[in-house]
Each structure stands twice: as structure tokens, then as C-alpha cells.
Design a protein around this motif. Structure first.
Motif, PDB file in Angstrom:
ATOM      1  N   GLU A   8       0.765  -1.277   0.130  1.00 19.99           N
ATOM      2  CA  GLU A   8      -0.382  -0.135   0.005  1.00 19.99           C
ATOM      3  C   GLU A   8       1.012   1.385  -0.043  1.00 19.99           C
ATOM      4  O   GLU A   8       1.568   1.358   0.888  1.00 19.99           O
ATOM      5  N   ALA A   9       0.421   2.018  -1.034  1.00 22.42           N
ATOM      6  CA  ALA A   9       1.090   3.122  -1.374  1.00 22.42           C
ATOM      7  C   ALA A   9      -0.245   4.620  -0.902  1.00 22.42           C
ATOM      8  O   ALA A   9      -0.424   5.450  -2.338  1.00 22.42           O
ATOM      9  N   PRO A  10      -0.561   4.642   0.334  1.00 24.92           N
ATOM     10  CA  PRO A  10      -1.457   6.147   0.299  1.00 24.92           C
ATOM     11  C   PRO A  10      -1.391   7.396   0.364  1.00 24.92           C
ATOM     12  O   PRO A  10      -1.082   8.176   0.810  1.00 24.92           O
ATOM     13  N   SER A  11       0.040   7.766  -0.677  1.00 26.35           N
ATOM     14  CA  SER A  11       0.247   9.180  -1.102  1.00 26.35           C
ATOM     15  C   SER A  11      -0.403   9.973  -1.352  1.00 26.35           C
ATOM     16  O   SER A  11      -1.228   9.807  -3.244  1.00 26.35           O
ATOM     17  N   ALA A  12      -0.575  10.743  -1.363  1.00 24.31           N
ATOM     18  CA  ALA A  12      -1.213  12.611  -1.993  1.00 24.31           C
ATOM     19  C   ALA A  12      -0.064  13.356  -2.096  1.00 24.31           C
ATOM     20  O   ALA A  12      -0.982  14.251  -2.759  1.00 24.31           O
ATOM     21  N   ARG A  45       2.277  -1.646   4.295  1.00 28.83           N
ATOM     22  CA  ARG A  45       1.993  -0.183   3.885  1.00 28.83           C
ATOM     23  C   ARG A  45       2.947   1.061   3.963  1.00 28.83           C
ATOM     24  O   ARG A  45       3.718   1.192   5.596  1.00 28.83           O
ATOM     25  N   VAL A  46       3.217   2.205   2.907  1.00 23.87           N
ATOM     26  CA  VAL A  46       4.439   2.866   3.527  1.00 23.87           C
ATOM     27  C   VAL A  46       3.769   4.498   3.182  1.00 23.87           C
ATOM     28  O   VAL A  46       2.768   5.135   2.241  1.00 23.87           O
ATOM     29  N   ALA A  47       3.567   4.933   4.354  1.00 18.27           N
ATOM     30  CA  ALA A  47       2.835   5.940   4.951  1.00 18.27           C
ATOM     31  C   ALA A  47       3.759   7.388   4.791  1.00 18.27           C
ATOM     32  O   ALA A  47       4.743   7.157   4.592  1.00 18.27           O
ATOM     33  N   ALA A  48       2.959   8.325   3.679  1.00 19.53           N
ATOM     34  CA  ALA A  48       2.784   9.959   3.507  1.00 19.53           C
ATOM     35  C   ALA A  48       2.993  10.473   4.562  1.00 19.53           C
ATOM     36  O   ALA A  48       1.293  10.774   4.972  1.00 19.53           O
ATOM     37  N   THR A  49       3.926  11.012   4.907  1.00 17.31           N
ATOM     38  CA  THR A  49       3.592  12.401   5.664  1.00 17.31           C
ATOM     39  C   THR A  49       4.839  13.849   5.270  1.00 17.31           C
ATOM     40  O   THR A  49       4.690  13.760   4.062  1.00 17.31           O
ATOM     41  N   ASN A  63       5.708  20.801  -2.178  1.00 17.42           N
ATOM     42  CA  ASN A  63       5.944  18.878  -1.429  1.00 17.42           C
ATOM     43  C   ASN A  63       7.085  18.581  -2.398  1.00 17.42           C
ATOM     44  O   ASN A  63       7.555  16.993  -1.826  1.00 17.42           O
ATOM     45  N   PRO A  64       8.171  19.393  -2.677  1.00 12.00           N
ATOM     46  CA  PRO A  64       9.341  18.436  -3.831  1.00 12.00           C
ATOM     47  C   PRO A  64      10.249  17.143  -2.018  1.00 12.00           C
ATOM     48  O   PRO A  64      10.821  16.298  -2.871  1.00 12.00           O
ATOM     49  N   GLN A  65      10.565  18.427  -1.510  1.00  9.88           N
ATOM     50  CA  GLN A  65      10.826  17.423  -0.123  1.00  9.88           C
ATOM     51  C   GLN A  65      10.943  16.377   0.085  1.00  9.88           C
ATOM     52  O   GLN A  65      11.068  15.171   0.198  1.00  9.88           O
ATOM     53  N   ALA A  66       8.888  16.378   0.969  1.00 14.66           N
ATOM     54  CA  ALA A  66       9.043  15.438   0.782  1.00 14.66           C
ATOM     55  C   ALA A  66       8.427  14.037  -0.058  1.00 14.66           C
ATOM     56  O   ALA A  66       8.838  12.650   0.155  1.00 14.66           O
ATOM     57  N   LEU A  67       8.061  14.753  -0.819  1.00 17.66           N
ATOM     58  CA  LEU A  67       8.283  13.215  -2.707  1.00 17.66           C
ATOM     59  C   LEU A  67       9.432  12.786  -2.350  1.00 17.66           C
ATOM     60  O   LEU A  67       9.343  11.377  -2.762  1.00 17.66           O
ATOM     61  N   GLY A  68      10.737  13.490  -2.619  1.00 18.64           N
ATOM     62  CA  GLY A  68      12.127  13.112  -2.984  1.00 18.64           C
ATOM     63  C   GLY A  68      12.078  11.969  -1.755  1.00 18.64           C
ATOM     64  O   GLY A  68      12.572  10.977  -1.878  1.00 18.64           O
ATOM     65  N   ASP A  69      11.912  12.274  -0.436  1.00 17.85           N
ATOM     66  CA  ASP A  69      12.349  11.802   0.869  1.00 17.85           C
ATOM     67  C   ASP A  69      11.148   9.975   0.704  1.00 17.85           C
ATOM     68  O   ASP A  69      11.497   9.078   1.142  1.00 17.85           O
ATOM     69  N   TYR A  70      10.253  10.142   0.054  1.00 19.14           N
ATOM     70  CA  TYR A  70       9.073   9.527  -0.002  1.00 19.14           C
ATOM     71  C   TYR A  70       9.516   8.550  -1.006  1.00 19.14           C
ATOM     72  O   TYR A  70       9.167   7.127  -0.471  1.00 19.14           O
ATOM     73  N   SER A  71       9.895   9.016  -1.848  1.00 17.53           N
ATOM     74  CA  SER A  71       9.986   8.127  -2.575  1.00 17.53           C
ATOM     75  C   SER A  71      11.012   6.830  -2.904  1.00 17.53           C
ATOM     76  O   SER A  71      11.410   6.155  -3.042  1.00 17.53           O
ATOM     77  N   SER A  72      12.327   7.540  -1.816  1.00 19.27           N
ATOM     78  CA  SER A  72      13.166   7.009  -1.619  1.00 19.27           C
ATOM     79  C   SER A  72      12.841   5.647  -0.353  1.00 19.27           C
ATOM     80  O   SER A  72      13.259   4.387  -0.797  1.00 19.27           O
ATOM     81  N   VAL A  73      12.000   5.769   0.228  1.00 18.60           N
ATOM     82  CA  VAL A  73      11.542   5.164   1.533  1.00 18.60           C
ATOM     83  C   VAL A  73      10.250   4.122   0.441  1.00 18.60           C
ATOM     84  O   VAL A  73      10.765   2.922   0.977  1.00 18.60           O
ATOM     85  N   SER A  96       2.511  10.107  -8.394  1.00 16.58           N
ATOM     86  CA  SER A  96       3.897  10.738  -8.393  1.00 16.58           C
ATOM     87  C   SER A  96       4.603   9.215  -7.289  1.00 16.58           C
ATOM     88  O   SER A  96       5.548   9.316  -7.508  1.00 16.58           O
ATOM     89  N   ILE A  97       3.691   7.993  -6.947  1.00 18.02           N
ATOM     90  CA  ILE A  97       4.244   6.873  -6.680  1.00 18.02           C
ATOM     91  C   ILE A  97       4.963   6.485  -7.738  1.00 18.02           C
ATOM     92  O   ILE A  97       5.990   5.329  -7.078  1.00 18.02           O
ATOM     93  N   LEU A  98       5.258   6.848  -8.366  1.00 18.87           N
ATOM     94  CA  LEU A  98       6.019   5.955  -9.840  1.00 18.87           C
ATOM     95  C   LEU A  98       7.502   6.300  -9.463  1.00 18.87           C
ATOM     96  O   LEU A  98       7.764   5.925 -10.135  1.00 18.87           O
ATOM     97  N   LEU A  99       8.018   7.711  -8.586  1.00 15.27           N
ATOM     98  CA  LEU A  99       8.875   7.730  -8.679  1.00 15.27           C
ATOM     99  C   LEU A  99       9.863   6.883  -7.721  1.00 15.27           C
ATOM    100  O   LEU A  99      10.801   6.164  -7.677  1.00 15.27           O
ATOM    101  N   GLY A 100       9.070   5.991  -6.585  1.00 17.36           N
ATOM    102  CA  GLY A 100       9.323   5.352  -5.725  1.00 17.36           C
ATOM    103  C   GLY A 100       9.502   3.476  -6.601  1.00 17.36           C
ATOM    104  O   GLY A 100      11.093   3.229  -6.902  1.00 17.36           O
ATOM    105  N   ALA A 101       9.066   3.624  -7.163  1.00 15.78           N
ATOM    106  CA  ALA A 101       8.364   2.321  -8.377  1.00 15.78           C
ATOM    107  C   ALA A 101       9.648   2.169  -8.475  1.00 15.78           C
ATOM    108  O   ALA A 101      11.150   1.287  -9.177  1.00 15.78           O
ATOM    109  N   MET A 102       9.945   3.268  -9.337  1.00 18.73           N
ATOM    110  CA  MET A 102      11.285   3.349 -10.800  1.00 18.73           C
ATOM    111  C   MET A 102      12.613   3.553  -9.594  1.00 18.73           C
ATOM    112  O   MET A 102      13.695   3.046 -10.547  1.00 18.73           O
TER     113      MET A 102
END
Length: 297
Positions: A8-12, A45-49, A63-73, A96-102
Motif C-alpha cells: 500500500e502506497a497511500p500518498s497524495a 503500508r508506506v505512509a506519506a507525511t 512537496n518537493p522534499q517530501a516527494l524525494g524522501d517518500y520515493s526513497s522509502v 507520483s508513486i511512480l518515482l519510488g517504484a522506478m
């Protein structure tokens, strides 16, 4: 059948405030039976904050910093599934969950991307029609076009090469031109909605898969991205921008089954379904059944 693992990647983080609700999609899709009969392991489940509706003045995205951090997690969670020789099924969330997968795949080598989406999501931040939301730019970011914080994550720009991407069933070319979106690169295969209609979904998917599995192409295999706005508005209203001329449920089942039959697909993600605008949950049940039947096929 592959060994499936549901993540689960419940990120907005890549969405604007008026479209929040996609973060509740994983739970709703699971309740609707998306994993029923697949013998799938629940991989967490990988929660997004860190969500903010403000547009960063430097990068012009939200959310550039949060996106970068979440993608790594998220990438680490996807990697853990891959390390178990399982097939990750990532339930989002916005695109944007695509960034973490790729990123997970980029850590391992060279992989491709089958991008099943009503939009190509290739906007540069300055003309982003969603006020800087990454869900309108995730494919651009994944191919290295945009600010370093979301494009050069872990120093791995690009997360996927232009010539390792097949965009499937998009129907937004006129809107992209009107809004000043940067053109899709010529090295990228585009099998648009008209081409899918001309060939039929299975044959069009074979064309995309042949491109992604060609000699000299990505040796590791390819990821499948599925955005719910690829479906026609008569069956899918629970997205940001429901439109006519989309695919039917059976079209996507055929496309995903064709991709899986190649033996080269390594994972799948589902994005953009918004249960907050699906009062009777009929759209969610249709999407869940489509994904389940495609994977079980």
C-alpha cells in the motif's frame, strides 16, 4: 501465476487539495477484493507525511522534499518485495508513486515502463495545470526532466530512459499542446488511444511489449503503471478529470495480461482512483475486479 505481494502506497503528495482522497484508495480497493484469489502476501503500508498545498517557489512544484524522501522509502519497500522474488502490486495514491517504484528498479539496473494512462503526465513545472502537483509531471520527472530533488533522487537521474518507456492509451495530446507541455521525446513509444482502438487492446499491448522487450532494450524487464483515468467516464468517474473515449474494463485486462504473458513484467502500480467521489463504490469495485482478473489471468 507470479507470487504477488500487495504494497500500500497511500500518498497524495503529488496531488492538489481539491483532489485529496486518493490516499484512501488502497484500503477501499482491498475491501473491494482486488487481491482475492491471488494468494498475495500483504507486504505492508508506506505512509506519506509532510503534505503541504503550497507551491515551492524555487522548484515550482508541491512537496518537493517530501516527494524525494517518500520515493526513497517506497523504493526500499518495493526492493524488499523484489528481493523475495515476488511481484509487487503497489496500490496508490497519486501518480507520483511512480518515482519510488522506478527508483527501486533503477537501483538494480536498467528497466522499462509500460505507462497505461489517459494522460502522458509530461508537464514541466512552469506550465503544470495542477498548480505544481507532481501527478501531472511524474513521467517527466522519472525520465529526468525537472528539479534535481525529484529527478535526481539518490543521484540516479534518469530513473528510466526515454527509449525504455511505452505510453499506452493516452488521449491528452490536444490538451498538452494547448497548455504548452514539452513534447514527448521521439525515442519514447506512444501507442495512443486511437492506436489502441485501431489495433485492439491486446494487439496494441503486444506492440508496446515488443518495444520494451526488444534486443538492446531494458534487460531487467519492465514496470506497469495503471492510472484509473485511462478508463472511459461511463465506467470511471472517480478520478480528477473523467473524460469520454477511454478504455473499457476488458481492454485493460487484455493489456495487462499481454504484458504478464511476456514474462518480463516485474511489478504493477495502480493510481488516481478517488473513493471520496465514488459514493456507491461501483467504480472501485470495477477497478478492483479488473486488476484482479488481469493478474489472475
Amino acid at each position: 501465476m507470479p507470487k504477488y505481494a500487495i504494497l500500500e502506497a497511500p500518498s497524495a503528495l503529488g496531488h492538489v487539495p481539491e483532489h485529496l482522497g486518493v490516499e484512501r484508495a488502497p484500503a477501499v480497493l482491498l475491501d473491494a477484493g482486488v487481491a482475492d484469489g491471488l494468494a498475495a502476501r500483504r507486504a505492508g503500508r508506506v505512509a506519506a507525511t509532510g503534505y503541504s498545498a503550497l507551491r515551492d517557489p524555487q522548484t515550482k512544484i508541491m512537496n518537493p522534499q517530501a516527494l524525494g524522501d517518500y520515493s526513497s522509502v517506497l523504493a526500499t519497500a518495493v526492493t524488499a518485495v523484489l528481493d523475495e522474488e515476488e511481484f509487487p502490486v503497489v496500490l496508490g495514491g497519486d501518480c507520483s508513486i511512480l518515482l519510488g517504484a522506478m527508483l527501486a528498479l533503477r537501483r538494480r539496473g536498467r528497466y522499462g515502463l509500460l505507462y497505461i494512462d489517459g494522460d502522458a503526465d509530461f508537464y514541466q513545472p512552469e506550465v503544470n495545470p495542477l498548480g505544481g502537483a507532481a501527478s501531472a509531471s511524474d513521467l517527466a520527472f522519472a525520465t529526468g526532466r525537472g528539479p534535481d530533488i525529484v529527478c535526481d533522487i539518490e543521484g540516479m537521474r534518469p530513473l528510466v530512459r526515454d527509449d525504455d518507456v511505452a505510453v499506452f492509451a493516452c488521449r491528452d495530446a490536444a490538451a498538452r499542446e494547448r497548455r504548452g507541455c514539452q513534447p514527448l521525446p521521439p525515442a519514447m513509444l506512444v501507442v495512443d488511444r486511437d492506436r489502441v482502438r485501431q489495433l485492439g487492446a491486446a494487439a496494441a499491448a503486444r506492440e508496446a511489449v515488443a518495444f520494451l522487450t526488444r534486443d538492446g532494450g531494458p534487460g531487467g524487464g519492465f514496470w506497469i503503471h495503471l492510472d484509473a483515468d485511462v478508463f472511459d467516464e461511463t465506467i470511471m468517474r472517480a478520478v480528477d478529470d473523467p473524460r469520454p473515449d477511454g478504455l473499457a474494463w476488458d481492454d485493460v485486462i487484455s493489456a495487462i495480461r499481454t504484458a504478464l504473458a511476456s514474462g518480463r513484467a516485474v511489478g504493477l502500480q495502480v493510481a488516481i482512483y478517488n473513493p471520496d467521489i465514488d459514493g456507491d463504490r461501483s467504480n472501485g469495485r470495477g477497478l478492483a475486479a479488473t486488476v484482479r482478473q488481469a493478474l489472475a489471468g
